[in-house]
Enzyme design. Structure first.
Site, PDB file in Angstrom:
ATOM      1  N   THR A  43       0.826  -1.204   0.000  1.00  0.00           N
ATOM      2  CA  THR A  43       0.000   0.000   0.000  1.00  0.00           C
ATOM      3  C   THR A  43       0.864   1.259   0.000  1.00  0.00           C
ATOM      4  OG1 THR A  43      -1.626  -1.214   1.305  1.00  0.00           O
ATOM      5  CG2 THR A  43      -1.897   1.156   1.177  1.00  0.00           C
ATOM      6  N   THR A  44       1.905   1.269   0.827  1.00  0.00           N
ATOM      7  CA  THR A  44       2.792   2.428   0.910  1.00  0.00           C
ATOM      8  C   THR A  44       3.544   2.657  -0.390  1.00  0.00           C
ATOM      9  OG1 THR A  44       3.046   1.915   3.257  1.00  0.00           O
ATOM     10  CG2 THR A  44       4.596   3.499   2.344  1.00  0.00           C
ATOM     11  N   TYR A 106     -13.736  -4.867  -1.656  1.00  0.00           N
ATOM     12  CA  TYR A 106     -14.871  -4.355  -2.418  1.00  0.00           C
ATOM     13  C   TYR A 106     -15.977  -5.391  -2.576  1.00  0.00           C
ATOM     14  CZ  TYR A 106     -17.697  -1.811  -5.789  1.00  0.00           C
ATOM     15  OH  TYR A 106     -18.741  -1.177  -6.407  1.00  0.00           O
ATOM     16  N   TYR A 132      -2.228 -10.523   4.449  1.00  0.00           N
ATOM     17  CA  TYR A 132      -2.215  -9.117   4.849  1.00  0.00           C
ATOM     18  C   TYR A 132      -3.622  -8.732   5.244  1.00  0.00           C
ATOM     19  CZ  TYR A 132      -1.475  -4.008   4.402  1.00  0.00           C
ATOM     20  OH  TYR A 132      -1.400  -2.652   4.621  1.00  0.00           O
ATOM     21  N   ARG A 137      -8.687  -0.710   5.399  1.00  0.00           N
ATOM     22  CA  ARG A 137      -8.606  -0.357   3.973  1.00  0.00           C
ATOM     23  C   ARG A 137      -9.482  -1.261   3.104  1.00  0.00           C
ATOM     24  NH1 ARG A 137      -4.817   3.196   1.994  1.00  0.00           N
ATOM     25  NH2 ARG A 137      -3.243   3.937   3.456  1.00  0.00           N
ATOM     26  N   LYS A 161       0.751 -10.326   8.044  1.00  0.00           N
ATOM     27  CA  LYS A 161       0.902  -8.926   8.426  1.00  0.00           C
ATOM     28  C   LYS A 161      -0.456  -8.504   8.960  1.00  0.00           C
ATOM     29  CE  LYS A 161       1.546  -4.200   6.739  1.00  0.00           C
ATOM     30  NZ  LYS A 161       1.755  -3.308   5.561  1.00  0.00           N
ATOM     31  N   ILE A 203       6.038  -5.095   9.451  1.00  0.00           N
ATOM     32  CA  ILE A 203       6.104  -4.529   8.101  1.00  0.00           C
ATOM     33  C   ILE A 203       5.719  -3.066   8.267  1.00  0.00           C
ATOM     34  CG2 ILE A 203       5.184  -4.567   5.766  1.00  0.00           C
ATOM     35  CD1 ILE A 203       4.950  -7.569   5.973  1.00  0.00           C
TER      36      ILE A 203
END
Length: 292
Positions: A43-44, A106, A132, A137, A161, A203
């Site tokens: 994401t980062t 989604y 993850y 999010r 994570k 992470i």
């Protein structure tokens, strides 16, 4: 398989395109400062704004620059199971050591659908998978029972994570999946408690900016020196919070540009530079940590 401080790397851009030279500089610095593994295209790393070709060019660049000195965990998730399979195969072809994979977002399947998604991905490719879980999010939460089910049923599901922010899950995962299932915090500001409960690393967003301090912090927790870890956590805590004073990765790119200007701070739309208030928080946190 994975422990310690693992930066979720930013992706440098210059004039709208991937800045490979800056990325190689970032990877080299991270390894020299003690990061134990690297995550490209999480994401980062603004993975949502990268094309498929760009995404795996970034992964290949990370693998090539790392040259086997540290593990590379490539972001490869999707809410489409067939795309996730395509991504994990591309990550393996790029030379990554593992894939970091979110559950489908989604469309938000139920827990059986989440299990079936990862079961299908694992059946299609033998690359190790780091789950993850970031419901803030994805709005899709891999419940502890499903994490345990995946870890016990699929040999390539080796780690998680966990960015759920629900610390008791560390104990639930440890009880059901065993101590060899690597639990990595997805929240820098919770890493101290997370490791005390059985986690083995983080992470990290902050490690982009303060890789040596984050590596020293992780080393202290893993050796059981919680007095040293607490002192380092106090030094880093304002930076952990400053990284999310505006939409990420705006603040971390601003901070990194202050510490290593050659990396740059350019973002891709829809991300925009952080606000003046966020920049002031980052500036104060960098000073508190002794990084400027």
């Amino acid at each position: 398989m994975f422990t310690g401080s693992i930066p979720a790397l930013v992706t440098p851009f210059r004039n709208g395109t991937f800045d490979e030279d800056a990325y190689r500089t970032l990877v080299e610095w991270q390894i020299a400062e003690g990061s134990s593994a690297l995550v490209p295209c999480g994401t980062t790393g603004e993975s949502a704004t990268l094309t498929f070709d760009e995404h795996f060019h970034v992964v290949r660049t990370c693998v090539d620059q790392a040259r086997g000195r540290v593990k590379v965990i490539a972001g490869a998730g999707s809410n489409d199971t067939q795309v996730a399979i395509q991504n994990i195969r591309a990550a393996k072809d790029a030379g990554a050591d593992a894939a970091l994979m979110v559950p489908p977002y989604y469309n938000r399947p139920n827990q059986d659908g989440i299990f079936a998604h990862f079961e299908s991905v694992a059946a299609a490719c033998d690359l190790p998978i780091v789950l993850y879980n970031v419901p803030g999010r994805t709005v899709t939460d891999i419940q502890p029972a499903t994490v345990v089910r995946l870890a016990n049923a699929i040999s390539t599901v080796v780690a998680i994570k966990d960015a759920s922010g629900d610390l008791p899950r560390v104990s639930a995962h440890r009880e059901g999946a065993g101590a060899d299932f690597a639990q990595l915090s997805g929240n820098d500001d919770m890493a101290l408690a997370f490791n005390a409960m059985g986690g083995v690393g983080c992470i990290s967003v902050t490690a982009n900016v303060a890789p040596r301090l984050c590596a020293e912090f992780q080393a202290a927790t893993l050796s059981g020196d919680y007095a040293a870890a607490l002192a380092l956590n106090d030094r880093l805590y304002p930076l952990h919070t400053a990284m999310f004073t505006d939409a990420s990765p705006g603040p971390v790119k601003y901070a990194l540009n202050r510490v290593r200007p050659e990396i740059g701070a350019e973002l891709r739309l829809p991300m925009t530079p952080p606000s003046a208030a966020a920049r002031a928080a980052v500036d104060a946190a960098l000073a508190h940590a002794g990084l400027v």
